[in-house]
Design a protein around this motif. Structure first.
Motif, PDB file in Angstrom:
ATOM      1  N   LEU A 164       0.863  -1.221   0.159  1.00  0.00           N
ATOM      2  CA  LEU A 164       0.117  -0.253  -0.029  1.00  0.00           C
ATOM      3  C   LEU A 164       0.520   1.409   0.170  1.00  0.00           C
ATOM      4  N   PHE A 165       1.658   1.371   0.883  1.00  0.00           N
ATOM      5  CA  PHE A 165       2.539   2.881   0.935  1.00  0.00           C
ATOM      6  C   PHE A 165       3.898   3.022   0.462  1.00  0.00           C
ATOM      7  N   ILE A 166       5.023   1.980   0.202  1.00  0.00           N
ATOM      8  CA  ILE A 166       5.348   2.352  -0.738  1.00  0.00           C
ATOM      9  C   ILE A 166       5.823   1.837  -2.018  1.00  0.00           C
ATOM     10  N   TYR A 167       4.021   3.066  -2.737  1.00  0.00           N
ATOM     11  CA  TYR A 167       4.586   2.753  -4.001  1.00  0.00           C
ATOM     12  C   TYR A 167       3.690   3.839  -4.327  1.00  0.00           C
ATOM     13  N   PRO A 168       3.828   5.137  -3.882  1.00  0.00           N
ATOM     14  CA  PRO A 168       3.051   6.560  -3.546  1.00  0.00           C
ATOM     15  C   PRO A 168       2.892   6.857  -5.762  1.00  0.00           C
ATOM     16  N   ALA A 169       3.784   6.699  -6.172  1.00  0.00           N
ATOM     17  CA  ALA A 169       2.911   6.271  -7.941  1.00  0.00           C
ATOM     18  C   ALA A 169       2.052   5.887  -8.019  1.00  0.00           C
ATOM     19  N   LEU A 170       1.787   4.685  -7.077  1.00  0.00           N
ATOM     20  CA  LEU A 170       1.161   3.865  -8.046  1.00  0.00           C
ATOM     21  C   LEU A 170      -0.973   4.157  -7.206  1.00  0.00           C
ATOM     22  N   PHE A 171      -0.305   4.711  -5.755  1.00  0.00           N
ATOM     23  CA  PHE A 171      -1.774   4.144  -4.918  1.00  0.00           C
ATOM     24  C   PHE A 171      -1.757   5.376  -3.911  1.00  0.00           C
ATOM     25  N   ASP A 172      -2.927   5.357  -4.865  1.00  0.00           N
ATOM     26  CA  ASP A 172      -3.505   7.705  -3.545  1.00  0.00           C
ATOM     27  C   ASP A 172      -4.290   7.571  -2.635  1.00  0.00           C
ATOM     28  N   LEU A 183      -9.745  -4.817   3.039  1.00  0.00           N
ATOM     29  CA  LEU A 183      -8.711  -5.205   4.353  1.00  0.00           C
ATOM     30  C   LEU A 183     -10.237  -5.461   5.398  1.00  0.00           C
ATOM     31  N   MET A 184     -10.457  -4.859   6.018  1.00  0.00           N
ATOM     32  CA  MET A 184     -11.209  -5.162   6.998  1.00  0.00           C
ATOM     33  C   MET A 184     -12.727  -5.232   6.944  1.00  0.00           C
ATOM     34  N   ARG A 185     -13.217  -5.354   5.818  1.00  0.00           N
ATOM     35  CA  ARG A 185     -14.276  -5.689   5.565  1.00  0.00           C
ATOM     36  C   ARG A 185     -14.691  -7.420   5.976  1.00  0.00           C
ATOM     37  N   VAL A 186     -13.464  -7.769   5.252  1.00  0.00           N
ATOM     38  CA  VAL A 186     -13.571  -9.053   4.746  1.00  0.00           C
ATOM     39  C   VAL A 186     -12.393 -10.094   5.996  1.00  0.00           C
ATOM     40  N   ALA A 187     -12.308  -9.338   7.190  1.00  0.00           N
ATOM     41  CA  ALA A 187     -11.517  -9.435   8.547  1.00  0.00           C
ATOM     42  C   ALA A 187     -12.852  -9.504   9.678  1.00  0.00           C
ATOM     43  N   ARG A 188     -12.859 -10.880  10.462  1.00  0.00           N
ATOM     44  CA  ARG A 188     -13.287 -10.947  11.713  1.00  0.00           C
ATOM     45  C   ARG A 188     -12.854 -10.252  12.695  1.00  0.00           C
ATOM     46  N   ASP A 189     -11.484 -10.274  13.088  1.00  0.00           N
ATOM     47  CA  ASP A 189     -10.957  -9.482  14.272  1.00  0.00           C
ATOM     48  C   ASP A 189      -9.737  -8.635  14.084  1.00  0.00           C
ATOM     49  N   GLU A 190      -8.714  -8.613  12.997  1.00  0.00           N
ATOM     50  CA  GLU A 190      -7.914  -7.455  12.639  1.00  0.00           C
ATOM     51  C   GLU A 190      -7.023  -7.626  11.310  1.00  0.00           C
ATOM     52  N   VAL A 191      -6.422  -6.891  10.833  1.00  0.00           N
ATOM     53  CA  VAL A 191      -5.742  -6.449   9.959  1.00  0.00           C
ATOM     54  C   VAL A 191      -4.568  -5.798  10.321  1.00  0.00           C
ATOM     55  N   ARG A 192      -3.029  -6.512   9.544  1.00  0.00           N
ATOM     56  CA  ARG A 192      -1.931  -5.898   9.823  1.00  0.00           C
ATOM     57  C   ARG A 192      -1.632  -6.060   8.234  1.00  0.00           C
ATOM     58  N   ILE A 193      -1.092  -4.410   8.780  1.00  0.00           N
ATOM     59  CA  ILE A 193      -0.138  -3.613   7.130  1.00  0.00           C
ATOM     60  C   ILE A 193       0.909  -3.655   7.320  1.00  0.00           C
ATOM     61  N   HIS A 194       1.926  -3.369   6.997  1.00  0.00           N
ATOM     62  CA  HIS A 194       3.435  -3.569   6.850  1.00  0.00           C
ATOM     63  C   HIS A 194       3.778  -3.520   5.671  1.00  0.00           C
ATOM     64  N   PRO A 195       5.021  -2.108   5.052  1.00  0.00           N
ATOM     65  CA  PRO A 195       5.154  -1.247   6.293  1.00  0.00           C
ATOM     66  C   PRO A 195       4.303  -0.130   6.243  1.00  0.00           C
ATOM     67  N   VAL A 196       4.549   1.176   7.349  1.00  0.00           N
ATOM     68  CA  VAL A 196       3.823   2.283   6.838  1.00  0.00           C
ATOM     69  C   VAL A 196       4.684   3.590   6.594  1.00  0.00           C
ATOM     70  N   CYS A 197       5.243   2.623   5.976  1.00  0.00           N
ATOM     71  CA  CYS A 197       6.541   3.947   5.026  1.00  0.00           C
ATOM     72  C   CYS A 197       6.369   4.411   3.373  1.00  0.00           C
ATOM     73  N   ASP A 200      11.105   5.020   0.058  1.00  0.00           N
ATOM     74  CA  ASP A 200      12.271   5.552   0.930  1.00  0.00           C
ATOM     75  C   ASP A 200      12.162   5.787   1.728  1.00  0.00           C
ATOM     76  N   GLY A 201      11.997   5.409   2.692  1.00  0.00           N
ATOM     77  CA  GLY A 201      12.018   4.979   4.067  1.00  0.00           C
ATOM     78  C   GLY A 201      10.810   6.131   5.309  1.00  0.00           C
ATOM     79  N   GLN A 202      10.697   7.448   4.463  1.00  0.00           N
ATOM     80  CA  GLN A 202       9.592   8.543   4.447  1.00  0.00           C
ATOM     81  C   GLN A 202       8.569   7.618   5.198  1.00  0.00           C
ATOM     82  N   PRO A 203       8.083   8.269   6.265  1.00  0.00           N
ATOM     83  CA  PRO A 203       6.598   7.906   7.422  1.00  0.00           C
ATOM     84  C   PRO A 203       5.034   8.013   6.327  1.00  0.00           C
ATOM     85  N   TYR A 204       4.646   8.070   6.274  1.00  0.00           N
ATOM     86  CA  TYR A 204       3.466   7.786   5.202  1.00  0.00           C
ATOM     87  C   TYR A 204       2.763   9.061   5.811  1.00  0.00           C
TER      88      TYR A 204
END
Length: 243
Positions: A164-172, A183-197, A200-204
């Motif tokens: 999700l977050f590592i391709y800013p030119a593809l995904f807005d 992702l949350m729709r198909v999950a009963r308990d939780e979703v985990r997404i990695h990384p959050v940057c 280039d290593g910069q935070p989303y």
């Protein structure tokens, strides 16, 4: 991870290429960057989204986890995927070794790029064997975010790595929001997404806005540190739960 669009715009971050690579990792890496307890997942259903040639599903299944993987390239046959792995892995590791990129890595899980390459090629080999054996058995689905072919709450836990977050030119931002809701729709308990940057290593930069929008739709989202860092800045995951 993969996004089957070879005509997409090229990226400006560290790993510049025309589309998301078909690239995967092992269960051991998933345990680290998702902070997973595999024993606690035994008997539970887990969905790996944009899984690429990761061996998480194959390995987790052997450990008693009801794991399922989804990726747009799974619509292809095993021979096509084997060729895609060969192409994208050669491209990816060549870029990792260039002077421009070599300083981006943090060798906490692997002693070198060579060690990481060997581990990830083993993971891809396990995936290819499992995909060939079980692609018709409801273990691998060809589909892509932001629309998944599963019922509401179909899985206890949903995972999504290196997309999700590592391709800013593809995904807005709109895509990020729609993807997180799906992702949350198909999950009963939780979703985990990695990384959050970004790559280039910069935070989303829109994380606060994303958390706010998700909160308004009844989803609790929080950034959580993980004991993992392969490339600089990739030290957290985003956890989504029903609000």
């Amino acid at each position: 991870m993969s996004f089957d669009d070879k005509k997409s715009r090229s990226l400006t971050p560290v790993f510049e290429r025309p589309a998301v690579a078909f690239f995967g990792r092992s269960l051991a890496e998933y345990v680290q960057f998702f902070d997973l307890d595999v024993d606690a997942l035994r008997g539970r259903s887990v969905l790996d989204v944009a899984a690429g040639p990761s061996s998480f599903t194959a390995e987790a299944r052997r450990g008693g986890v009801e794991a399922v993987a989804v990726d747009p390239l799974y619509a292809r046959n095993p021979a096509d995927l084997e060729r895609q792995v060969a192409q994208d892995y050669e491209h990816m590791f060549e870029r990792m070794r260039t002077g421009q990129n070599s300083g981006r890595f943090r060798f906490k899980s692997f002693a070198s790029v060579d060690e990481a390459e060997a581990d990830r090629r083993r993971a891809a080999k396990r995936f290819l064997g499992d995909f060939a054996a079980h692609r018709e058995h409801g273990r691998y689905f060809g589909a892509a975010l932001p629309k998944l072919p599963f019922l509401d709450g179909a899985f206890d836990v949903v995972l999504c790595a290196h997309l999700l977050f590592i391709y800013p030119a593809l995904f807005d931002f709109a895509f990020h929001l729609a993807a997180c809701r799906e992702l949350m729709r198909v999950a009963r308990d939780e979703v985990r997404i990695h990384p959050v940057c970004g790559a280039d290593g910069q935070p989303y930069p829109q994380l606060g806005d994303l958390i706010g929008e998700l909160g308004e739709s009844g989803v609790e989202a929080r950034e959580v540190p993980v004991d993992y860092e392969f490339f600089a800045g990739a030290t957290t995951m985003l956890v989504l739960r029903p609000g």
